[in-house]
Enzyme design. Structure first.
Site, PDB file in Angstrom:
ATOM      1  N   GLN A 101      -5.321  24.765   0.166  1.00  0.00           N
ATOM      2  CA  GLN A 101      -6.239  24.913  -0.756  1.00  0.00           C
ATOM      3  C   GLN A 101      -7.587  25.441  -0.208  1.00  0.00           C
ATOM      4  OE1 GLN A 101      -6.817  21.464  -3.550  1.00  0.00           O
ATOM      5  NE2 GLN A 101      -4.655  21.918  -4.241  1.00  0.00           N
ATOM      6  N   HIS A 173      -7.752  19.336  -2.266  1.00  0.00           N
ATOM      7  CA  HIS A 173      -8.729  18.663  -2.839  1.00  0.00           C
ATOM      8  C   HIS A 173     -10.068  19.009  -2.343  1.00  0.00           C
ATOM      9  CE1 HIS A 173      -5.894  16.211  -5.710  1.00  0.00           C
ATOM     10  NE2 HIS A 173      -5.386  17.354  -5.481  1.00  0.00           N
ATOM     11  N   GLU A 266      -9.039  16.705 -16.780  1.00  0.00           N
ATOM     12  CA  GLU A 266     -10.310  16.004 -17.801  1.00  0.00           C
ATOM     13  C   GLU A 266     -11.388  16.846 -17.717  1.00  0.00           C
ATOM     14  OE1 GLU A 266      -9.423  12.110 -15.998  1.00  0.00           O
ATOM     15  OE2 GLU A 266     -11.600  12.324 -15.254  1.00  0.00           O
ATOM     16  N   TYR A 276     -15.959   7.634 -12.625  1.00  0.00           N
ATOM     17  CA  TYR A 276     -15.243   8.040 -13.555  1.00  0.00           C
ATOM     18  C   TYR A 276     -13.629   7.540 -13.196  1.00  0.00           C
ATOM     19  CZ  TYR A 276     -18.906  10.909 -15.562  1.00  0.00           C
ATOM     20  OH  TYR A 276     -20.180  11.120 -15.732  1.00  0.00           O
ATOM     21  N   TYR A 287       2.825  10.697  -9.049  1.00  0.00           N
ATOM     22  CA  TYR A 287       3.832  11.797  -8.872  1.00  0.00           C
ATOM     23  C   TYR A 287       5.389  11.159  -8.883  1.00  0.00           C
ATOM     24  CZ  TYR A 287       0.009  14.734  -7.561  1.00  0.00           C
ATOM     25  OH  TYR A 287      -1.114  15.494  -7.619  1.00  0.00           O
TER      26      TYR A 287
END
Length: 391
Positions: A101, A173, A266, A276, A287
């Site tokens: 990523q 991430h 979300e 959060y 997973y």
């Protein structure tokens, strides 16, 4: 560059089992979710060029010029007002750690710098940066975009003003979405938990958090943990996973959009000093199928305003404010990767609900609003098209 025009009606469609880019992120399919209400809306969709792994885009304030980042470390500026397709090359970009990523990420400009003539602009860029050994992390740089001839621009004096701390192994991430506050005083940066989970609950680092900075990258006064100093002084909120959307609405409220694990994407209203819950709670599961306590079981953590299971795997989002699509005004539009769709989210105060979903042919990475109210969408991956939505 391809140039293709077609008109068709897009309607909300059934939902699919979902994941984000599985090889790169590890996010996988989930189990169930309610469908949005059926809706139909007519668009004219114009494909205006292709890009290699585009990741983010932003209009240069005061101009019709769309700055597009490409993950491998390049960028192009597309002139949306030109009679024929026109691309401007960009030099002076940072070295990026490309893979998974990681790579060149988001781009942001100061709304106050909106002179019609493009000469210089302050520019913010984010990217994945290599560290010692097999580590890496997101970085944010501030520089000056200078355009001295018709088809050439350069980023000059680019200086790193913020880094994820610590750098860790892996290539997932990063999040590294950027948002300038409506008053133009602060830079907000989304910092993913880098698939390491626990750091999101540790406020001595800035992984799994949203940070609020002054425009020079220093921690902003009045942050919730300012008195603790160090990295903690940057934090605005924490307990986040992988934030791929970070935007202010018309009321000046900050919202984020996160990838969940196996389920549990979300939408959150971001409040200072708020936790959060990741990885302690989630509306998804691990997973391997093992459970994670639901958000409802731990009232000390802030619950999402909207959750998706199966995941939609969002690429980015946009609060629409234009006149071209009156039905979308003050609604949230989400570009989705897995479901290859745009989700429409409607609001009643701070309560939110997905009210429609519109199908496309390919994964969608980025969505932005043009100066005339048109919506521009970038597909994901190689040979990704830039799509212009008009009425």
């Amino acid at each position: 560059m391809t140039y293709l025009k077609s008109a068709f009606a897009l309607s909300a469609a059934s939902l699919f089992l979902a994941s984000c880019n599985a090889a790169a992120s590890g996010d996988r399919e989930a189990t169930s979710t309610p469908s949005p209400a059926a809706a139909e809306q007519d668009f004219t969709v114009t494909a205006i060029g292709t890009y290699e792994e585009p990741w983010a885009a932003a209009f240069i304030p005061g101009t019709p010029l769309l700055f597009i980042t490409q993950k491998a470390g390049t960028a192009r500026i597309f002139d949306t007002a030109a009679d024929t397709p026109r691309l401007i090359t960009v030099s002076g970009l940072p070295d990026v750690d490309y893979g998974g990523q990681g790579g060149l990420g988001d781009v942001a400009f100061l709304p106050s710098e909106s002179a019609p003539r493009l000469d210089t602009r302050t520019i913010y860029l984010s990217w994945a940066e290599a560290g010692p050994g097999d580590t890496r992390g997101a970085a944010v740089g501030k520089g000056t975009l200078r355009c001295w001839v018709a088809d050439e621009c350069a980023v000059e004096d680019l200086e790193v003003i913020w880094r994820q701390d610590p750098k860790v192994t892996g290539r997932g991430h990063y999040s590294h979405r950027l948002a300038i506050s409506p008053d133009g005083q602060y830079l907000f940066v989304a910092s993913g938990e880098r698939q390491k989970k626990d750091p999101a609950q540790d406020t001595s680092n800035n992984l799994g958090s949203i940070v609020r900075l002054n425009l020079d990258g220093t921690p902003a006064a009045g942050n919730p943990l300012a008195s603790e100093g160090g990295v903690s002084a940057q934090l605005w909120s924490w307990g986040h996973r992988n934030i791929l959307g970070l935007e202010f609405d018309s009321q000046g409220r900050l919202w984020d959009l996160e990838h969940g694990p196996k389920g549990g994407d979300e939408l959150n209203l971001v409040e200072p000093g708020t936790n959060y819950g990741w990885p302690i709670v989630s509306n998804g599961v691990n997973y391997d199928g093992s459970p994670i306590p639901d958000n409802d079981t731990r009232p000390e953590f802030e619950k999402p305003k909207v959750g998706w299971t199966p995941v939609i795997a969002p690429g980015s989002m946009l609060f629409y404010s234009g006149a071209m699509f009156p039905a979308w005004r003050d609604k949230l539009l989400i570009a989705n990767l897995k479901t290859k769709s745009i989700s429409e989210v409607s609001f009643d105060g701070t309560n939110a609900q997905e009210t429609a979903r519109y199908d496309f042919d390919n994964r969608l990475r980025e969505i932005v609003q043009g100066p005339d109210g048109a919506v521009y969408v970038l597909e994901d991956g190689d040979n990704a098209r830039l799509l212009k939505l008009t009425r």
